[in-house]
Scaffold this motif. Structure first.
Motif, PDB file in Angstrom:
ATOM      1  N   UNK A 227      63.102  12.115  -7.899  1.00 12.88           N
ATOM      2  CA  UNK A 227      61.712  12.324  -7.506  1.00 12.88           C
ATOM      3  C   UNK A 227      61.227  11.300  -6.496  1.00 12.88           C
ATOM      4  N   UNK A 228      62.029  10.283  -6.238  1.00  7.58           N
ATOM      5  CA  UNK A 228      61.665   9.265  -5.267  1.00  7.58           C
ATOM      6  C   UNK A 228      61.055   8.012  -5.872  1.00  7.58           C
ATOM      7  N   UNK A 229      60.925   7.971  -7.197  1.00 11.20           N
ATOM      8  CA  UNK A 229      60.304   6.820  -7.846  1.00 11.20           C
ATOM      9  C   UNK A 229      61.365   5.931  -8.495  1.00 11.20           C
ATOM     10  N   UNK A 230      61.182   4.607  -8.429  1.00  8.29           N
ATOM     11  CA  UNK A 230      62.176   3.697  -9.004  1.00  8.29           C
ATOM     12  C   UNK A 230      62.327   3.889 -10.514  1.00  8.29           C
ATOM     13  N   UNK A 231      63.574   3.910 -10.962  1.00  7.24           N
ATOM     14  CA  UNK A 231      63.904   3.921 -12.376  1.00  7.24           C
ATOM     15  C   UNK A 231      64.164   2.506 -12.883  1.00  7.24           C
TER      16      UNK A 231
END
Length: 287
Positions: A227-231
């Motif tokens: 989704x493009x968000x840091x994990x």
């Protein structure tokens, strides 16, 4: 195999000291394995450092793949700990020298990626690869590889995605970008996040810390979801760290690639894109 722990190992390789780099990387790989990691990613040029003075210096610090001492040490660890490793290495291939990254599994060397886009002084040190962007099939999922400056080119992400990659790993030596605002993410982090989102796959950008011959490095390693968000991360800019995230490369394919709202790969308009070589016209430029 479905979900597993992915680890990025942020540290400072020692310039011209492969023995020290085997020791440091081995310690961190063991720490990641103790945290249940099945895939560990090391920075660019983790085998012998990065800022070589000239091509001869780079060649002195290069080793053959997969039989060189650092690569062999990593392979022994992968077999012992039953995990996969992606790590930057200065590769000697006959008369040629490459800025490369190796993929090693429990059964040995799986493949090698050679940096496609050479940055700044690298053009004087390394040979250019002509292999493109291979994607390696593993029980963890399909893994594509780029190295540092490759992330500045959307073609890197897209080539890996079109090759079926579930994950793009980016061993890196990120450096500060002039004009970087302190209240915004590092430019390299934004590249990873955008590439992950627009190609619907996971991205692991793993950089180094410290400095070599006056060149500082940025750290800020991170793992990004599709989704493009840091994990996990971004890590600090100056500390040795391990960033960890649970990912499911294979099990997430249906959700990632079956988005009912948009399909960045399927919705491409290849009939209207401009192709060909770019040549800058600087005739009107002033000093």
């Amino acid at each position: 195999m479905t979900g597993f722990i992915l680890a990025g190992l942020q540290f400072e390789p020692a310039l011209g000291d492969p023995v020290a780099n085997i020791e440091t990387s081995s310690r961190l790989i063991r720490e990641a394995a103790a945290a249940a990691a099945r895939l560990v990613v090391l920075p660019e040029a983790a085998s012998a450092g990065y800022v070589f003075t000239d091509r001869a210096d780079a060649r002195r610090n290069a080793e053959p793949v997969p039989d060189g001492p650092v690569c062999s040490a990593w392979a022994a660890l992968a077999a012992e700990l039953d995990l996969w490793i992606v790590a930057g290495i200065t590769e000697l291939a006959g008369e040629k020298v490459f800025n490369s990254a190796v993929l090693i599994g429990p059964d040995g060397h799986v493949g090698t990626f050679r940096k496609a886009h050479l940055w700044n002084f690298e053009k004087e040190l390394y040979d250019r690869q002509e292999d493109g962007f291979p994607v390696f099939e593993t029980p963890l999922g399909n893994i594509g590889i780029g190295i540092c400056y490759d992330a500045w080119f959307p073609e890197t992400f897209r080539s890996a995605a079109l090759g079926g990659a579930d994950l793009l790993v980016l061993p890196s030596n990120w450096v500060p970008v002039p004009g970087q605002p302190e209240d915004l993410p590092a430019m390299a982090n934004l590249m990873c996040m955008t590439g992950a989102h627009s190609n619907q796959f996971f991205v692991a950008g793993v950089s180094r810390i410290g400095a070599e011959r006056g060149q500082p490095f940025l750290g800020r390693s991170l793992i990004v979801g599709p989704g493009g968000w840091p994990l996990a991360g971004p890590a600090s800019n100056d500390r040795e760290e391990i960033v960890l995230a649970e990912v499911d490369l294979i099990g997430s394919r249906a959700e990632r690639l079956g988005n009912p709202f948009n399909q960045p790969l399927g919705d491409r308009r290849t009939d209207v894109y401009q192709t060909g070589d770019f040549t800058a016209d600087l005739s009107g430029a002033t000093a």
